[in-house]
Write a protein that holds these residues in place. Structure first.
Motif, PDB file in Angstrom:
ATOM      1  N   MET A  14       0.655  -1.140   0.093  1.00 42.64           N
ATOM      2  CA  MET A  14       0.097   0.143   0.123  1.00 42.64           C
ATOM      3  C   MET A  14       0.888   1.275  -0.052  1.00 42.64           C
ATOM      4  O   MET A  14       0.331   2.178  -0.310  1.00 42.64           O
ATOM      5  N   LYS A  15       2.058   1.136   0.245  1.00 39.13           N
ATOM      6  CA  LYS A  15       3.015   2.376   0.423  1.00 39.13           C
ATOM      7  C   LYS A  15       2.954   3.378  -0.820  1.00 39.13           C
ATOM      8  O   LYS A  15       2.791   4.361  -0.633  1.00 39.13           O
ATOM      9  N   SER A  16       3.015   2.791  -1.945  1.00 40.93           N
ATOM     10  CA  SER A  16       3.087   3.611  -3.277  1.00 40.93           C
ATOM     11  C   SER A  16       1.745   3.921  -3.284  1.00 40.93           C
ATOM     12  O   SER A  16       1.600   5.281  -3.963  1.00 40.93           O
ATOM     13  N   LEU A  17       0.542   3.567  -2.895  1.00 37.00           N
ATOM     14  CA  LEU A  17      -0.815   4.059  -3.285  1.00 37.00           C
ATOM     15  C   LEU A  17      -0.798   5.201  -2.237  1.00 37.00           C
ATOM     16  O   LEU A  17      -1.353   6.306  -2.416  1.00 37.00           O
ATOM     17  N   LEU A  18      -0.177   4.806  -0.830  1.00 37.12           N
ATOM     18  CA  LEU A  18      -0.551   6.004   0.123  1.00 37.12           C
ATOM     19  C   LEU A  18       0.271   7.283  -0.471  1.00 37.12           C
ATOM     20  O   LEU A  18      -0.042   8.476   0.018  1.00 37.12           O
ATOM     21  N   ALA A  19       1.443   7.203  -1.023  1.00 36.88           N
ATOM     22  CA  ALA A  19       2.098   8.264  -1.467  1.00 36.88           C
ATOM     23  C   ALA A  19       1.410   8.994  -2.409  1.00 36.88           C
ATOM     24  O   ALA A  19       1.707  10.387  -2.217  1.00 36.88           O
ATOM     25  N   LYS A  20       0.441   8.659  -3.102  1.00 35.65           N
ATOM     26  CA  LYS A  20      -0.133   9.259  -3.890  1.00 35.65           C
ATOM     27  C   LYS A  20      -1.439  10.308  -3.268  1.00 35.65           C
ATOM     28  O   LYS A  20      -1.820  11.123  -3.986  1.00 35.65           O
ATOM     29  N   LEU A  21      -1.687   9.964  -2.078  1.00 30.33           N
ATOM     30  CA  LEU A  21      -2.638  10.773  -1.320  1.00 30.33           C
ATOM     31  C   LEU A  21      -1.869  12.231  -0.623  1.00 30.33           C
ATOM     32  O   LEU A  21      -0.941  12.248  -0.439  1.00 30.33           O
ATOM     33  N   PRO A  22      -2.909  13.140  -0.631  1.00 29.44           N
ATOM     34  CA  PRO A  22      -2.347  14.181   0.249  1.00 29.44           C
ATOM     35  C   PRO A  22      -1.860  13.622   1.604  1.00 29.44           C
ATOM     36  O   PRO A  22      -2.354  12.742   2.180  1.00 29.44           O
ATOM     37  N   VAL A  23      -1.003  14.440   2.325  1.00 26.57           N
ATOM     38  CA  VAL A  23      -0.506  14.085   3.242  1.00 26.57           C
ATOM     39  C   VAL A  23      -1.370  13.788   4.465  1.00 26.57           C
ATOM     40  O   VAL A  23      -1.182  12.816   5.100  1.00 26.57           O
ATOM     41  N   ASP A  24      -2.425  14.651   4.484  1.00 21.66           N
ATOM     42  CA  ASP A  24      -3.384  14.450   5.929  1.00 21.66           C
ATOM     43  C   ASP A  24      -4.156  13.084   5.790  1.00 21.66           C
ATOM     44  O   ASP A  24      -4.320  12.274   6.684  1.00 21.66           O
ATOM     45  N   GLU A  25      -4.602  13.038   4.433  1.00 19.00           N
ATOM     46  CA  GLU A  25      -5.415  11.713   4.264  1.00 19.00           C
ATOM     47  C   GLU A  25      -4.501  10.504   4.203  1.00 19.00           C
ATOM     48  O   GLU A  25      -4.954   9.453   4.792  1.00 19.00           O
ATOM     49  N   GLY A  26      -3.201  10.634   3.949  1.00 15.50           N
ATOM     50  CA  GLY A  26      -2.518   9.275   3.619  1.00 15.50           C
ATOM     51  C   GLY A  26      -2.129   9.028   5.439  1.00 15.50           C
ATOM     52  O   GLY A  26      -1.833   7.767   5.687  1.00 15.50           O
ATOM     53  N   GLU A  27      -1.548  10.277   5.927  1.00 19.26           N
ATOM     54  CA  GLU A  27      -1.398   9.680   7.604  1.00 19.26           C
ATOM     55  C   GLU A  27      -2.612   9.180   8.333  1.00 19.26           C
ATOM     56  O   GLU A  27      -2.304   8.241   8.994  1.00 19.26           O
ATOM     57  N   ALA A  28      -3.867   9.668   8.076  1.00 23.43           N
ATOM     58  CA  ALA A  28      -5.024   9.016   8.621  1.00 23.43           C
ATOM     59  C   ALA A  28      -5.248   7.640   8.007  1.00 23.43           C
ATOM     60  O   ALA A  28      -5.423   6.845   8.950  1.00 23.43           O
ATOM     61  N   VAL A  29      -5.027   7.288   6.788  1.00 24.73           N
ATOM     62  CA  VAL A  29      -5.203   6.116   6.225  1.00 24.73           C
ATOM     63  C   VAL A  29      -4.315   5.048   7.110  1.00 24.73           C
ATOM     64  O   VAL A  29      -4.403   4.178   7.406  1.00 24.73           O
ATOM     65  N   TYR A  30      -2.858   5.400   6.981  1.00 20.62           N
ATOM     66  CA  TYR A  30      -1.788   4.821   7.623  1.00 20.62           C
ATOM     67  C   TYR A  30      -2.075   4.645   9.158  1.00 20.62           C
ATOM     68  O   TYR A  30      -1.855   3.466   9.469  1.00 20.62           O
ATOM     69  N   LEU A  31      -2.649   5.621   9.905  1.00 19.99           N
ATOM     70  CA  LEU A  31      -2.760   5.262  11.166  1.00 19.99           C
ATOM     71  C   LEU A  31      -3.997   4.115  11.558  1.00 19.99           C
ATOM     72  O   LEU A  31      -3.983   3.309  12.397  1.00 19.99           O
ATOM     73  N   PHE A  32      -5.102   4.657  10.751  1.00 21.67           N
ATOM     74  CA  PHE A  32      -6.069   3.827  10.924  1.00 21.67           C
ATOM     75  C   PHE A  32      -5.973   2.248  10.459  1.00 21.67           C
ATOM     76  O   PHE A  32      -6.383   1.223  11.185  1.00 21.67           O
ATOM     77  N   TYR A  33      -5.637   2.096   9.131  1.00 18.71           N
ATOM     78  CA  TYR A  33      -5.682   0.854   8.765  1.00 18.71           C
ATOM     79  C   TYR A  33      -4.257   0.078   8.937  1.00 18.71           C
ATOM     80  O   TYR A  33      -4.390  -1.194   9.356  1.00 18.71           O
ATOM     81  N   LEU A  34      -3.426   0.777   9.120  1.00 17.69           N
ATOM     82  CA  LEU A  34      -1.839  -0.039   8.974  1.00 17.69           C
ATOM     83  C   LEU A  34      -1.448  -0.226  10.690  1.00 17.69           C
ATOM     84  O   LEU A  34      -0.918  -1.280  10.948  1.00 17.69           O
ATOM     85  N   GLU A  35      -1.751   0.790  11.399  1.00 18.84           N
ATOM     86  CA  GLU A  35      -1.237   0.950  12.709  1.00 18.84           C
ATOM     87  C   GLU A  35      -2.601   0.367  13.686  1.00 18.84           C
ATOM     88  O   GLU A  35      -2.425   0.344  14.698  1.00 18.84           O
ATOM     89  N   GLU A  36      -3.912   0.233  12.901  1.00 20.07           N
ATOM     90  CA  GLU A  36      -4.841  -0.371  13.495  1.00 20.07           C
ATOM     91  C   GLU A  36      -5.569   0.742  14.929  1.00 20.07           C
ATOM     92  O   GLU A  36      -6.038   0.254  15.833  1.00 20.07           O
ATOM     93  N   LEU A  37      -5.055   2.033  14.618  1.00 18.33           N
ATOM     94  CA  LEU A  37      -5.823   2.868  15.703  1.00 18.33           C
ATOM     95  C   LEU A  37      -7.231   3.238  15.356  1.00 18.33           C
ATOM     96  O   LEU A  37      -7.564   3.151  14.149  1.00 18.33           O
ATOM     97  N   ASN A  38      -8.019   3.687  16.216  1.00 20.85           N
ATOM     98  CA  ASN A  38      -9.370   3.978  16.106  1.00 20.85           C
ATOM     99  C   ASN A  38      -9.450   5.447  15.601  1.00 20.85           C
ATOM    100  O   ASN A  38      -8.304   5.977  15.818  1.00 20.85           O
ATOM    101  N   VAL A  39     -10.606   5.796  15.073  1.00 22.45           N
ATOM    102  CA  VAL A  39     -10.794   7.035  14.740  1.00 22.45           C
ATOM    103  C   VAL A  39     -10.557   8.331  15.720  1.00 22.45           C
ATOM    104  O   VAL A  39     -10.023   9.264  15.369  1.00 22.45           O
ATOM    105  N   ALA A  40     -10.983   7.941  16.908  1.00 24.19           N
ATOM    106  CA  ALA A  40     -10.617   8.789  18.131  1.00 24.19           C
ATOM    107  C   ALA A  40      -9.167   9.058  18.398  1.00 24.19           C
ATOM    108  O   ALA A  40      -8.754  10.196  18.745  1.00 24.19           O
ATOM    109  N   GLU A  41      -8.383   7.779  18.230  1.00 26.54           N
ATOM    110  CA  GLU A  41      -6.876   7.912  18.523  1.00 26.54           C
ATOM    111  C   GLU A  41      -6.425   8.841  17.256  1.00 26.54           C
ATOM    112  O   GLU A  41      -5.439   9.728  17.534  1.00 26.54           O
TER     113      GLU A  41
END
Length: 179
Positions: free
Chosen positions: A117-144
């Motif tokens: 997913m890294k190459s796909l995440l690199a195409k996203l705007p920074v804030d969106e990519g960071e949110a996706v990374y934290l939510f899906y890859l690090e498995e943090l919840n929306v509140a975190e």
């Protein structure tokens, strides 16, 4: 997942009580994820290592203060995010966007993340990519994620929704029949 979180919470309580071994276990548990997260922000191995180390020192100093145990993970990621951004702002290292040669570097790719997913995440705007990374890859919840990014939960949900829509366009094959 609940059992893992319960074990983490017990370790956090022990670390808050001054148990150095418990803190060491937490350090070893979170270190790889924190390094990947910091690297994702700054794209510089040295800055990522320094920022994560500084965040751990900050976390260690604040361990005795009372805070909800359930927010520890988000607090550590937030500390890493801020320390990484501080390094970038101070110009500790020149912040460069990845170019094609850097993306092709296999050792850098393996260190940054093993997920395709890294190459796909690199195409996203920074804030969106960071949110996706934290939510899906690090498995943090929306509140975190909201705590880490210092935005309302609704903003995180919007970022995730926009990112999913962008990723869907990137992933879906183009219909060549119409051409």
């Amino acid at each position: 997942m609940v059992d893992v979180r319960a074990k983490e919470e017990r370790l956090i309580l022990k670390a808050q009580a001054g148990d150095v071994r418990a803190f060491g276990v937490l350090y070893n548990l979170y270190q790889p994820s924190l390094l990947r997260f910091s690297f994702r922000i700054c794209r510089d191995h040295t800055v990522a290592v320094d920022a994560v180390q500084d965040a751990w020192l900050q976390t260690l100093r604040s361990m005795s203060s009372a805070f909800p145990v359930s927010s520890f993970r988000a607090r550590v990621f937030k500390a890493v995010r801020w320390r990484t951004l501080d390094y970038i702002r101070r110009g500790a290292r020149a912040h460069e966007e990845l170019n094609e040669e850097t993306i092709a570097d296999e050792t850098l790719e393996r260190w940054a993340t093993s997920d395709q997913m890294k190459s796909l995440l690199a195409k996203l705007p920074v804030d969106e990519g960071e949110a996706v990374y934290l939510f899906y890859l690090e498995e943090l919840n929306v509140a975190e994620v909201a705590l880490i990014q210092r935005v309302p939960m609704g903003t995180v949900k919007s970022r995730l929704s926009r990112a999913r829509a962008r990723l869907k366009v990137e992933i879906e094959p183009v219909d060549n029949a119409e051409e």
